[in-house]
Design a protein around this motif. Structure first.
Motif, PDB file in Angstrom:
ATOM      1  N   ASP A  47      19.313  66.648  70.212  1.00 25.36           N
ATOM      2  CA  ASP A  47      20.346  65.619  70.294  1.00 25.36           C
ATOM      3  C   ASP A  47      20.127  64.506  69.270  1.00 25.36           C
ATOM      4  OD1 ASP A  47      18.057  64.586  71.347  1.00 25.36           O
ATOM      5  OD2 ASP A  47      18.986  63.750  73.158  1.00 25.36           O
ATOM      6  N   PHE A  48      19.247  64.763  68.298  1.00 22.16           N
ATOM      7  CA  PHE A  48      18.983  63.748  67.274  1.00 22.16           C
ATOM      8  C   PHE A  48      20.249  63.472  66.472  1.00 22.16           C
ATOM      9  CE2 PHE A  48      18.017  62.794  62.820  1.00 22.16           C
ATOM     10  CZ  PHE A  48      17.277  61.629  62.960  1.00 22.16           C
ATOM     11  N   ALA A  49      20.512  62.208  66.229  1.00 27.10           N
ATOM     12  CA  ALA A  49      21.674  61.804  65.434  1.00 27.10           C
ATOM     13  C   ALA A  49      21.207  60.920  64.287  1.00 27.10           C
ATOM     14  CB  ALA A  49      22.680  61.051  66.304  1.00 27.10           C
ATOM     15  N   VAL A  50      21.775  61.154  63.140  1.00 19.89           N
ATOM     16  CA  VAL A  50      21.428  60.339  61.977  1.00 19.89           C
ATOM     17  C   VAL A  50      21.944  58.924  62.199  1.00 19.89           C
ATOM     18  CG1 VAL A  50      21.728  60.030  59.494  1.00 19.89           C
ATOM     19  CG2 VAL A  50      21.537  62.335  60.459  1.00 19.89           C
ATOM     20  N   PRO A  51      21.093  57.910  62.055  1.00 21.66           N
ATOM     21  CA  PRO A  51      21.543  56.527  62.268  1.00 21.66           C
ATOM     22  C   PRO A  51      22.669  56.156  61.311  1.00 21.66           C
ATOM     23  CG  PRO A  51      19.148  56.657  62.155  1.00 21.66           C
ATOM     24  CD  PRO A  51      19.666  57.992  61.726  1.00 21.66           C
ATOM     25  N   THR A  52      23.602  55.386  61.804  1.00 18.45           N
ATOM     26  CA  THR A  52      24.709  54.930  60.971  1.00 18.45           C
ATOM     27  C   THR A  52      24.230  53.842  60.024  1.00 18.45           C
ATOM     28  OG1 THR A  52      26.283  55.402  62.741  1.00 18.45           O
ATOM     29  CG2 THR A  52      27.018  53.925  60.983  1.00 18.45           C
ATOM     30  N   PHE A  53      24.598  53.982  58.777  1.00 19.90           N
ATOM     31  CA  PHE A  53      24.213  52.981  57.778  1.00 19.90           C
ATOM     32  C   PHE A  53      25.384  52.047  57.546  1.00 19.90           C
ATOM     33  CE2 PHE A  53      24.298  51.478  53.379  1.00 19.90           C
ATOM     34  CZ  PHE A  53      23.075  50.828  53.305  1.00 19.90           C
ATOM     35  N   SER A  54      25.124  50.777  57.660  1.00 19.23           N
ATOM     36  CA  SER A  54      26.168  49.793  57.382  1.00 19.23           C
ATOM     37  C   SER A  54      25.595  48.731  56.464  1.00 19.23           C
ATOM     38  CB  SER A  54      26.665  49.147  58.679  1.00 19.23           C
ATOM     39  OG  SER A  54      25.607  48.488  59.346  1.00 19.23           O
ATOM     40  N   SER A  55      26.390  48.296  55.523  1.00 17.15           N
ATOM     41  CA  SER A  55      25.927  47.304  54.562  1.00 17.15           C
ATOM     42  C   SER A  55      26.532  45.948  54.878  1.00 17.15           C
ATOM     43  CB  SER A  55      26.315  47.725  53.144  1.00 17.15           C
ATOM     44  OG  SER A  55      27.723  47.790  53.021  1.00 17.15           O
ATOM     45  N   ASP A  56      25.857  44.930  54.427  1.00 17.06           N
ATOM     46  CA  ASP A  56      26.338  43.564  54.592  1.00 17.06           C
ATOM     47  C   ASP A  56      27.277  43.260  53.434  1.00 17.06           C
ATOM     48  OD1 ASP A  56      26.754  40.848  54.780  1.00 17.06           O
ATOM     49  OD2 ASP A  56      24.710  40.427  55.464  1.00 17.06           O
ATOM     50  N   SER A  57      28.543  43.132  53.730  1.00 14.79           N
ATOM     51  CA  SER A  57      29.529  42.927  52.669  1.00 14.79           C
ATOM     52  C   SER A  57      29.294  41.635  51.903  1.00 14.79           C
ATOM     53  CB  SER A  57      30.944  42.926  53.255  1.00 14.79           C
ATOM     54  OG  SER A  57      31.067  41.904  54.242  1.00 14.79           O
ATOM     55  N   ASP A  58      28.560  40.690  52.519  1.00 16.36           N
ATOM     56  CA  ASP A  58      28.283  39.437  51.821  1.00 16.36           C
ATOM     57  C   ASP A  58      27.226  39.612  50.737  1.00 16.36           C
ATOM     58  OD1 ASP A  58      30.096  38.105  53.414  1.00 16.36           O
ATOM     59  OD2 ASP A  58      28.582  37.574  54.920  1.00 16.36           O
ATOM     60  N   LEU A  59      26.431  40.688  50.844  1.00 14.81           N
ATOM     61  CA  LEU A  59      25.358  40.902  49.883  1.00 14.81           C
ATOM     62  C   LEU A  59      25.762  41.835  48.758  1.00 14.81           C
ATOM     63  CD1 LEU A  59      22.311  41.331  52.303  1.00 14.81           C
ATOM     64  CD2 LEU A  59      23.026  39.274  51.077  1.00 14.81           C
ATOM     65  N   PHE A  60      26.800  42.631  48.969  1.00 15.28           N
ATOM     66  CA  PHE A  60      27.179  43.632  47.984  1.00 15.28           C
ATOM     67  C   PHE A  60      28.586  43.378  47.454  1.00 15.28           C
ATOM     68  CE2 PHE A  60      23.918  45.718  50.468  1.00 15.28           C
ATOM     69  CZ  PHE A  60      23.163  46.357  49.503  1.00 15.28           C
ATOM     70  N   GLU A  61      28.740  43.638  46.172  1.00 15.11           N
ATOM     71  CA  GLU A  61      30.053  43.605  45.555  1.00 15.11           C
ATOM     72  C   GLU A  61      30.575  45.033  45.498  1.00 15.11           C
ATOM     73  OE1 GLU A  61      29.986  41.702  41.789  1.00 15.11           O
ATOM     74  OE2 GLU A  61      28.666  40.088  42.450  1.00 15.11           O
ATOM     75  N   ARG A  62      31.758  45.248  46.006  1.00 12.26           N
ATOM     76  CA  ARG A  62      32.299  46.604  46.055  1.00 12.26           C
ATOM     77  C   ARG A  62      33.048  46.977  44.781  1.00 12.26           C
ATOM     78  NH1 ARG A  62      32.480  49.256  50.809  1.00 12.26           N
ATOM     79  NH2 ARG A  62      31.717  48.172  52.649  1.00 12.26           N
ATOM     80  N   ASP A  63      33.574  46.015  44.070  1.00 12.59           N
ATOM     81  CA  ASP A  63      34.403  46.296  42.907  1.00 12.59           C
ATOM     82  C   ASP A  63      33.525  46.626  41.707  1.00 12.59           C
ATOM     83  OD1 ASP A  63      36.348  46.547  41.055  1.00 12.59           O
ATOM     84  OD2 ASP A  63      36.942  44.435  41.034  1.00 12.59           O
ATOM     85  N   ASP A  64      33.561  47.883  41.257  1.00 10.71           N
ATOM     86  CA  ASP A  64      32.759  48.275  40.107  1.00 10.71           C
ATOM     87  C   ASP A  64      33.629  48.569  38.888  1.00 10.71           C
ATOM     88  OD1 ASP A  64      33.889  50.476  41.245  1.00 10.71           O
ATOM     89  OD2 ASP A  64      32.166  51.798  40.966  1.00 10.71           O
ATOM     90  N   ASP A  65      34.880  48.064  38.908  1.00 11.68           N
ATOM     91  CA  ASP A  65      35.790  48.332  37.799  1.00 11.68           C
ATOM     92  C   ASP A  65      35.286  47.722  36.495  1.00 11.68           C
ATOM     93  OD1 ASP A  65      37.431  49.711  39.480  1.00 11.68           O
ATOM     94  OD2 ASP A  65      38.786  48.025  39.863  1.00 11.68           O
ATOM     95  N   GLU A  66      34.596  46.567  36.581  1.00  7.38           N
ATOM     96  CA  GLU A  66      34.142  45.886  35.376  1.00  7.38           C
ATOM     97  C   GLU A  66      32.772  46.376  34.915  1.00  7.38           C
ATOM     98  OE1 GLU A  66      34.212  41.749  36.096  1.00  7.38           O
ATOM     99  OE2 GLU A  66      36.372  41.641  36.458  1.00  7.38           O
ATOM    100  N   LEU A  67      32.196  47.323  35.620  1.00  7.22           N
ATOM    101  CA  LEU A  67      30.865  47.823  35.293  1.00  7.22           C
ATOM    102  C   LEU A  67      30.986  49.083  34.440  1.00  7.22           C
ATOM    103  CD1 LEU A  67      27.815  47.480  35.781  1.00  7.22           C
ATOM    104  CD2 LEU A  67      28.052  48.976  37.759  1.00  7.22           C
ATOM    105  N   ASN A  68      30.534  48.999  33.189  1.00  3.52           N
ATOM    106  CA  ASN A  68      30.570  50.151  32.291  1.00  3.52           C
ATOM    107  C   ASN A  68      29.278  50.938  32.486  1.00  3.52           C
ATOM    108  OD1 ASN A  68      30.555  51.983  30.122  1.00  3.52           O
ATOM    109  ND2 ASN A  68      31.797  50.599  28.871  1.00  3.52           N
ATOM    110  N   ILE A  69      29.313  51.889  33.401  1.00  2.77           N
ATOM    111  CA  ILE A  69      28.114  52.628  33.782  1.00  2.77           C
ATOM    112  C   ILE A  69      27.562  53.431  32.610  1.00  2.77           C
ATOM    113  CG2 ILE A  69      27.254  54.483  35.263  1.00  2.77           C
ATOM    114  CD1 ILE A  69      29.173  53.488  37.421  1.00  2.77           C
ATOM    115  N   THR A  70      28.436  54.077  31.861  1.00  2.00           N
ATOM    116  CA  THR A  70      27.991  54.900  30.728  1.00  2.00           C
ATOM    117  C   THR A  70      27.295  54.055  29.671  1.00  2.00           C
ATOM    118  OG1 THR A  70      29.798  56.469  31.086  1.00  2.00           O
ATOM    119  CG2 THR A  70      28.729  56.491  28.925  1.00  2.00           C
TER     120      THR A  70
END
Length: 237
Positions: A118-141
């Motif tokens: 009955d083991f279940a993988v713990p749900t991962f949740s992030s703190d939206s105040d610590l992370f920026e979700r918008d990566d449009d301005e990030l040139n990964i390449t």
């Protein structure tokens, strides 16, 4: 050093003094690749330049491939098994992967049997105040290419404290810009991991104030017997 002295992008390998049939039979793949570029390995000069093709060191594991993180096993080039010294003997990585792959698989399988059904993988949740979700301005390449170029120039074949300190500062700056984002693409996750690995490599190379094996410090050209050991970097938080 020869490339630096001549300001040339490569040096040249000459195999013309060897028997042509021996060269073709001993190095069939290299001969084929060179032929695609119009080069005959038995008589032409072959351009050669350094390249990184294997990582010595990595996640510390025991003789079963078990890491210090409960439930995580690892095998292969990602690990530091202690089998390689200051340099890796040719083909040892294949044997290491086979042995530790089998050991890690068997040990992980036995451990998995002990986990309740009955083991279940713990749900991962992030703190939206610590992370920026918008990566449009990030040139990964662009950042990935810049990181690769920086590590080759500053933490490459020859290393100094000055060059590595400059690299550490630049990587830390990039990491601060990238790691506070909750990226949604694999390329972004890989970049975050690459930045972490780069910081670990720089820290390890700066800590080893000597030259040993494939680690060459221009400011510490001699081998120090007191440093004949593996270095471990342990997270404190």
């Amino acid at each position: 050093q020869q490339m630096a002295r001549t300001n040339h992008p490569c040096v040249y390998l000459d195999l013309s003094h060897l028997d042509a049939d021996f060269v073709r039979s001993r190095f069939p793949h290299i001969a084929s690749v060179c032929a695609d570029f119009g080069l005959d390995v038995t008589c032409d000069q072959i351009p050669v330049r350094p390249g990184a093709h294997y990582m010595i060191g990595g996640v510390t594991v025991d003789d079963q491939g078990r890491t210090t993180l409960p439930g995580l096993w690892a095998a292969g080039e990602v690990t530091s098994t202690g089998l390689h010294g200051a340099n890796r003997l040719a083909s040892n990585s294949l044997v290491e992967g086979l042995v530790y792959g089998a050991r890690a698989g068997e040990a992980a399988s036995k451990a998995a049997k002990l986990i309740p059904d009955d083991f279940a993988v713990p749900t991962f949740s992030s703190d939206s105040d610590l992370f920026e979700r918008d990566d449009d301005e990030l040139n990964i390449t662009d950042l990935r290419n810049s990181l690769s170029s920086l590590m080759w120039r500053q933490v490459g074949i020859e290393r100094t404290e000055t060059s590595m300190q400059e690299a550490a500062e630049r990587v830390e700056f990039w990491d601060g810009f990238v790691s506070n984002r909750e990226l949604s693409e694999m390329a972004g996750w890989e970049l975050q991991n690459l930045l972490l690995v780069a910081q670990l490599m720089i820290a390890s190379a700066r800590a080893r104030t000597e030259s040993r094996g494939v680690h060459l410090r221009s400011d510490f050209p001699r081998t120090d017997a007191a440093q004949a050991r593996h270095l471990d970097i342990i997270a404190t938080s």
